[in-house]
Design a protein around this motif. Structure first.
Motif, PDB file in Angstrom:
ATOM      1  N   LYS A 164       0.701  -1.237  -0.229  1.00  0.00           N
ATOM      2  CA  LYS A 164       0.016   0.005  -0.081  1.00  0.00           C
ATOM      3  C   LYS A 164       0.802   1.157  -0.105  1.00  0.00           C
ATOM      4  O   LYS A 164       0.530   2.246  -0.807  1.00  0.00           O
ATOM      5  N   GLU A 165       1.934   1.414   1.004  1.00  0.00           N
ATOM      6  CA  GLU A 165       2.832   2.518   1.035  1.00  0.00           C
ATOM      7  C   GLU A 165       3.623   2.751  -0.080  1.00  0.00           C
ATOM      8  O   GLU A 165       4.626   1.865   0.068  1.00  0.00           O
ATOM      9  N   LYS A 166       3.616   3.598  -0.518  1.00  0.00           N
ATOM     10  CA  LYS A 166       4.549   3.789  -1.813  1.00  0.00           C
ATOM     11  C   LYS A 166       6.199   3.788  -1.322  1.00  0.00           C
ATOM     12  O   LYS A 166       7.108   3.080  -2.071  1.00  0.00           O
ATOM     13  N   LEU A 167       6.426   4.475  -0.021  1.00  0.00           N
ATOM     14  CA  LEU A 167       7.985   4.299   0.185  1.00  0.00           C
ATOM     15  C   LEU A 167       8.303   3.050   0.820  1.00  0.00           C
ATOM     16  O   LEU A 167       9.450   2.510   0.462  1.00  0.00           O
ATOM     17  N   LEU A 168       7.434   2.264   1.312  1.00  0.00           N
ATOM     18  CA  LEU A 168       7.447   1.186   1.996  1.00  0.00           C
ATOM     19  C   LEU A 168       7.931  -0.121   0.641  1.00  0.00           C
ATOM     20  O   LEU A 168       8.707  -0.773   0.666  1.00  0.00           O
ATOM     21  N   LYS A 169       7.191   0.453  -0.256  1.00  0.00           N
ATOM     22  CA  LYS A 169       7.114  -0.605  -1.664  1.00  0.00           C
ATOM     23  C   LYS A 169       8.688  -0.366  -2.261  1.00  0.00           C
ATOM     24  O   LYS A 169       9.158  -1.205  -2.627  1.00  0.00           O
ATOM     25  N   GLN A 170       9.027   0.953  -2.304  1.00  0.00           N
ATOM     26  CA  GLN A 170      10.272   1.127  -2.755  1.00  0.00           C
ATOM     27  C   GLN A 170      11.449   0.553  -2.227  1.00  0.00           C
ATOM     28  O   GLN A 170      12.530  -0.058  -2.780  1.00  0.00           O
ATOM     29  N   LYS A 171      11.294   0.719  -0.861  1.00  0.00           N
ATOM     30  CA  LYS A 171      12.563   0.060  -0.118  1.00  0.00           C
ATOM     31  C   LYS A 171      12.588  -1.508  -0.083  1.00  0.00           C
ATOM     32  O   LYS A 171      13.753  -2.158  -0.305  1.00  0.00           O
ATOM     33  N   ILE A 172      11.285  -2.281  -0.149  1.00  0.00           N
ATOM     34  CA  ILE A 172      11.312  -3.554  -0.549  1.00  0.00           C
ATOM     35  C   ILE A 172      11.861  -3.798  -1.951  1.00  0.00           C
ATOM     36  O   ILE A 172      12.693  -4.687  -1.983  1.00  0.00           O
ATOM     37  N   TYR A 173      11.425  -3.199  -3.056  1.00  0.00           N
ATOM     38  CA  TYR A 173      11.945  -3.343  -4.216  1.00  0.00           C
ATOM     39  C   TYR A 173      13.720  -3.035  -3.930  1.00  0.00           C
ATOM     40  O   TYR A 173      14.383  -4.157  -4.678  1.00  0.00           O
ATOM     41  N   HIS A 174      14.209  -2.147  -3.265  1.00  0.00           N
ATOM     42  CA  HIS A 174      15.481  -1.881  -3.005  1.00  0.00           C
ATOM     43  C   HIS A 174      16.225  -3.053  -2.593  1.00  0.00           C
ATOM     44  O   HIS A 174      17.510  -3.548  -2.983  1.00  0.00           O
ATOM     45  N   TYR A 175      15.781  -3.558  -1.591  1.00  0.00           N
ATOM     46  CA  TYR A 175      16.244  -4.711  -0.738  1.00  0.00           C
ATOM     47  C   TYR A 175      16.657  -5.999  -1.623  1.00  0.00           C
ATOM     48  O   TYR A 175      17.514  -6.206  -1.667  1.00  0.00           O
TER      49      TYR A 175
END
Length: 337
Positions: A164-175
């Motif tokens: 749901k949360e855009k920033l959390l999504k970005q961090k997961i992708y990055h990880y």
């Protein structure tokens, strides 16, 4: 609406001076031929009747005595929602691919459109039909509501597109992008995982309420996985585990902080430990509480919003009528008597 191809497209994300792919780009040919054929055949079956889809997507051909897809609204849908014309890739009469090059993300977009614009009472049946194909063909995909997700990706990777949360999504992708490189930088992975954990356990209201929010979140997770007699004990253990993981991230240099009071370490295994511990906690919390972290897009609402925005009457099909004898033009000069 955000269709499969948009949720899984590649975006560039700058971090520490390096451009990283934010989402895994899959080859656009990732389905076995029998799977693709079965999916397209099911879509064709669905389009041959007015029992499943809203009728504005269909042609009622009274000459051929059949229904089939009306290309124009589907073309407009994909142009407006995904930025491409799906009719350039798929023949909507035969429901076959137009190009030799496979375009499976477009097939998945079409499946999601079919489910969004399905009649409400028929949607669950259609989801089951598509999932049956994925299961029987031993595919790594499944439907979550109307959205197709990858079920074999490890950890949170499979559900990252629908976080749901855009920033959390970005961090997961990055990880997960860090995990794919030949020589992972565990220091970067540890830092990203710590940011993920911090986002998950931070109160959405205020910093002062974070402790209370985190403890309540642990209680809710415990309630999901054990009986009432053990909830308090499990919640306490989870809470202590989270605190320990956060403390480790805070105390080791170059993870959350870098100053004279943090602990410098000379082995990447410490960072590897931090990354693994943080991401496993994050996975437990997110998958235990999908209603909090996973975007639940209601297909009926998406459909209603689209129909309203573009003033579409969902019940009106395009009709090809039979010509009546009275309507035929008669050239009296050609009458042989």
């Amino acid at each position: 609406m955000e269709l499969y191809s948009k949720r899984n497209e590649v975006r560039l994300y700058r971090n520490q001076g390096v451009f990283l792919r934010q989402a895994e780009r899959e080859e656009d040919s990732f389905l076995a031929d029998p799977v693709r054929k079965r999916l397209l055949q099911l879509i064709k079956y669905i389009s041959k009747t007015d029992k499943y889809l809203e009728r504005f997507l269909l042609v009622n051909d009274e000459v051929k005595k059949e229904y089939y897809f009306y290309e124009l609204p589907i073309k407009e849908l994909t142009l407006m929602e995904a930025g491409y014309d799906i009719t350039e890739f798929i023949n909507f009469e035969s429901l076959e691919l137009k190009t030799e090059k496979k375009c499976d993300s477009k097939v998945f977009d079409l499946i999601e459109l079919v489910l969004i614009f399905a009649q409400k009472e028929k949607r669950e049946d259609l989801v089951e039909r598509f999932n049956k194909i994925f299961k029987e063909e031993n595919c790594k995909f499944a439907l979550h509501s109307f959205m197709i997700i990858n079920t074999e990706s490890s950890g949170l990777r499979s559900i990252a597109p629908i976080v749901k949360e855009k920033l959390l999504k970005q961090k997961i992708y990055h990880y997960y992008q860090q995990q794919r490189v030949t020589e992972p930088n565990f220091e970067v992975s540890a830092k990203t995982s710590a940011e993920i954990l911090q986002l998950i356990f931070s109160s959405p209201k205020s910093k002062e309420k974070t402790k209370d929010y985190a403890e309540k979140l642990c209680v809710k997770v415990a309630e999901r996985w054990t009986g009432s007699a053990n909830v308090k004990k499990l919640a306490s253990l989870l809470s202590e585990t989270v605190k320990n993981s956060k403390e480790l991230s805070n105390q080791i240099s170059d993870v959350r902080h870098t100053d004279r009071t943090t602990i410098p370490v000379d082995t990447p295994n410490i960072y590897k430990l931090i990354a693994s511990k943080n991401i496993n906690i994050a996975e437990l919390i997110i998958l235990s509480m999908p209603e909090v972290f996973i975007a639940e897009q209601d297909p009926e609402s998406l459909k209603a919003n689209y129909l309203s925005a573009y003033e579409v009457n969902k019940a009106t099909p395009w009709v090809i009528k039979k010509r009546k004898v009275d309507d035929l033009e008669i050239d009296h000069d050609n009458i042989p008597f």
